[in-house]
Design a protein around this motif. Sequence first.
Motif, PDB file in Angstrom:
ATOM      1  N   ALA A 192      -6.542   5.162   9.054  1.00  0.00           N
ATOM      2  CA  ALA A 192      -6.766   5.453   7.632  1.00  0.00           C
ATOM      3  C   ALA A 192      -5.465   5.989   7.038  1.00  0.00           C
ATOM      4  O   ALA A 192      -4.723   6.706   7.710  1.00  0.00           O
ATOM      5  N   SER A 193      -5.187   5.632   5.805  1.00  0.00           N
ATOM      6  CA  SER A 193      -3.959   6.126   5.175  1.00  0.00           C
ATOM      7  C   SER A 193      -3.995   7.654   5.119  1.00  0.00           C
ATOM      8  O   SER A 193      -5.077   8.253   5.094  1.00  0.00           O
ATOM      9  N   PRO A 194      -2.831   8.285   5.120  1.00  0.00           N
ATOM     10  CA  PRO A 194      -2.771   9.750   5.195  1.00  0.00           C
ATOM     11  C   PRO A 194      -3.558  10.480   4.104  1.00  0.00           C
ATOM     12  O   PRO A 194      -3.986  11.611   4.314  1.00  0.00           O
ATOM     13  N   ASP A 195      -3.767   9.848   2.956  1.00  0.00           N
ATOM     14  CA  ASP A 195      -4.503  10.520   1.886  1.00  0.00           C
ATOM     15  C   ASP A 195      -6.020  10.291   1.963  1.00  0.00           C
ATOM     16  O   ASP A 195      -6.762  10.728   1.102  1.00  0.00           O
ATOM     17  N   THR A 196      -6.477   9.603   3.016  1.00  0.00           N
ATOM     18  CA  THR A 196      -7.905   9.373   3.203  1.00  0.00           C
ATOM     19  C   THR A 196      -8.462  10.450   4.134  1.00  0.00           C
ATOM     20  O   THR A 196      -8.062  10.533   5.290  1.00  0.00           O
ATOM     21  N   PRO A 197      -9.369  11.268   3.636  1.00  0.00           N
ATOM     22  CA  PRO A 197      -9.912  12.325   4.502  1.00  0.00           C
ATOM     23  C   PRO A 197     -10.836  11.732   5.572  1.00  0.00           C
ATOM     24  O   PRO A 197     -11.693  10.910   5.275  1.00  0.00           O
ATOM     25  N   LEU A 198     -10.592  12.129   6.807  1.00  0.00           N
ATOM     26  CA  LEU A 198     -11.453  11.735   7.913  1.00  0.00           C
ATOM     27  C   LEU A 198     -11.982  12.999   8.571  1.00  0.00           C
ATOM     28  O   LEU A 198     -11.240  13.939   8.810  1.00  0.00           O
ATOM     29  N   ASN A 199     -13.248  12.990   8.848  1.00  0.00           N
ATOM     30  CA  ASN A 199     -13.881  14.107   9.530  1.00  0.00           C
ATOM     31  C   ASN A 199     -14.545  13.597  10.784  1.00  0.00           C
ATOM     32  O   ASN A 199     -15.289  12.614  10.739  1.00  0.00           O
ATOM     33  N   ASN A 200     -14.264  14.257  11.903  1.00  0.00           N
ATOM     34  CA  ASN A 200     -15.005  13.901  13.114  1.00  0.00           C
ATOM     35  C   ASN A 200     -16.443  14.311  12.890  1.00  0.00           C
ATOM     36  O   ASN A 200     -16.723  15.429  12.484  1.00  0.00           O
ATOM     37  N   GLY A 201     -17.327  13.382  13.107  1.00  0.00           N
ATOM     38  CA  GLY A 201     -18.728  13.681  12.836  1.00  0.00           C
ATOM     39  C   GLY A 201     -19.635  12.845  13.696  1.00  0.00           C
ATOM     40  O   GLY A 201     -19.215  12.174  14.628  1.00  0.00           O
ATOM     41  N   ASN A 202     -20.904  12.842  13.356  1.00  0.00           N
ATOM     42  CA  ASN A 202     -21.871  12.114  14.156  1.00  0.00           C
ATOM     43  C   ASN A 202     -22.538  10.997  13.358  1.00  0.00           C
ATOM     44  O   ASN A 202     -23.647  10.612  13.655  1.00  0.00           O
ATOM     45  N   GLN A 203     -21.840  10.475  12.375  1.00  0.00           N
ATOM     46  CA  GLN A 203     -22.423   9.418  11.542  1.00  0.00           C
ATOM     47  C   GLN A 203     -22.551   8.093  12.281  1.00  0.00           C
ATOM     48  O   GLN A 203     -23.341   7.252  11.910  1.00  0.00           O
TER      49      GLN A 203
ATOM     50  N   ILE B  84       0.868  -1.173   0.000  1.00  0.00           N
ATOM     51  CA  ILE B  84       0.000   0.000   0.000  1.00  0.00           C
ATOM     52  C   ILE B  84       0.902   1.219   0.000  1.00  0.00           C
ATOM     53  O   ILE B  84       1.908   1.257   0.706  1.00  0.00           O
ATOM     54  N   ASP B  85       0.541   2.196  -0.786  1.00  0.00           N
ATOM     55  CA  ASP B  85       1.364   3.390  -0.915  1.00  0.00           C
ATOM     56  C   ASP B  85       1.129   4.334   0.266  1.00  0.00           C
ATOM     57  O   ASP B  85       0.229   5.172   0.236  1.00  0.00           O
ATOM     58  N   VAL B  86       1.926   4.142   1.319  1.00  0.00           N
ATOM     59  CA  VAL B  86       1.897   5.041   2.475  1.00  0.00           C
ATOM     60  C   VAL B  86       3.333   5.445   2.788  1.00  0.00           C
ATOM     61  O   VAL B  86       4.273   4.705   2.476  1.00  0.00           O
ATOM     62  N   PRO B  87       3.525   6.603   3.390  1.00  0.00           N
ATOM     63  CA  PRO B  87       4.882   7.040   3.724  1.00  0.00           C
ATOM     64  C   PRO B  87       5.568   6.062   4.684  1.00  0.00           C
ATOM     65  O   PRO B  87       4.904   5.390   5.473  1.00  0.00           O
ATOM     66  N   SER B  88       6.869   5.998   4.628  1.00  0.00           N
ATOM     67  CA  SER B  88       7.613   5.086   5.502  1.00  0.00           C
ATOM     68  C   SER B  88       7.353   5.410   6.974  1.00  0.00           C
ATOM     69  O   SER B  88       7.336   4.514   7.815  1.00  0.00           O
ATOM     70  N   SER B  89       7.123   6.667   7.293  1.00  0.00           N
ATOM     71  CA  SER B  89       6.850   7.051   8.677  1.00  0.00           C
ATOM     72  C   SER B  89       5.496   6.522   9.162  1.00  0.00           C
ATOM     73  O   SER B  89       5.221   6.535  10.358  1.00  0.00           O
ATOM     74  N   TYR B  90       4.666   6.036   8.261  1.00  0.00           N
ATOM     75  CA  TYR B  90       3.319   5.552   8.591  1.00  0.00           C
ATOM     76  C   TYR B  90       3.266   4.027   8.660  1.00  0.00           C
ATOM     77  O   TYR B  90       2.263   3.454   9.042  1.00  0.00           O
ATOM     78  N   ARG B  91       4.355   3.361   8.282  1.00  0.00           N
ATOM     79  CA  ARG B  91       4.370   1.897   8.158  1.00  0.00           C
ATOM     80  C   ARG B  91       4.077   1.156   9.463  1.00  0.00           C
ATOM     81  O   ARG B  91       3.557   0.045   9.437  1.00  0.00           O
ATOM     82  N   ASN B  92       4.384   1.744  10.607  1.00  0.00           N
ATOM     83  CA  ASN B  92       4.119   1.071  11.882  1.00  0.00           C
ATOM     84  C   ASN B  92       2.699   1.288  12.388  1.00  0.00           C
ATOM     85  O   ASN B  92       2.314   0.727  13.405  1.00  0.00           O
ATOM     86  N   ASN B  93       1.929   2.097  11.695  1.00  0.00           N
ATOM     87  CA  ASN B  93       0.537   2.327  12.093  1.00  0.00           C
ATOM     88  C   ASN B  93      -0.310   1.113  11.748  1.00  0.00           C
ATOM     89  O   ASN B  93       0.073   0.279  10.919  1.00  0.00           O
TER      90      ASN B  93
END
Length: 131
Positions: free
Chosen positions: A66-77, A39-48
């Motif tokens: 979620a991978s860094p390029d996935t937008p997450l919004n705190n919400g009430n869903q 999966i294309d994630v930065p090396s600094s994210y590999r331990n997540n």
Amino acid sequence: MKIQAYLSFKGNCQEALNYYSELFDAEIINRQTYEDKKIDVPSSYRNNLQHAELKGKNVHFMAYDASPDTPLNNGNQIHMSIAVTDNTEGKNLFESLSKGGQIHHNYREREWGYFGRCTDKYGIGWMVNCN
């Protein structure tokens, strides 16, 4: 049929699961990081965490960072709902979950029993019911 919650985090999934595992006396299982994934994630994210589950008596949900390029919004869903039969347990859980977060409805007696709703310090919504 089985319906199960899958929580998304912004890089602090392990921290959140550690907190929940202690709070709910549950175990973190099936823990997988991004380390060996194609999966294309930065090396600094590999331990997540790319996937993990929290499982214990009457609790079982999945979670990931979620991978860094996935937008997450705190919400009430979504809200996690906890049903207990002991009011002291309900009050203690609510106090722990709301600490450092935001209380939307104080844990108090309602028409059907005791209820409180909050968002915890990780942005996850919780409802605690006791009846």
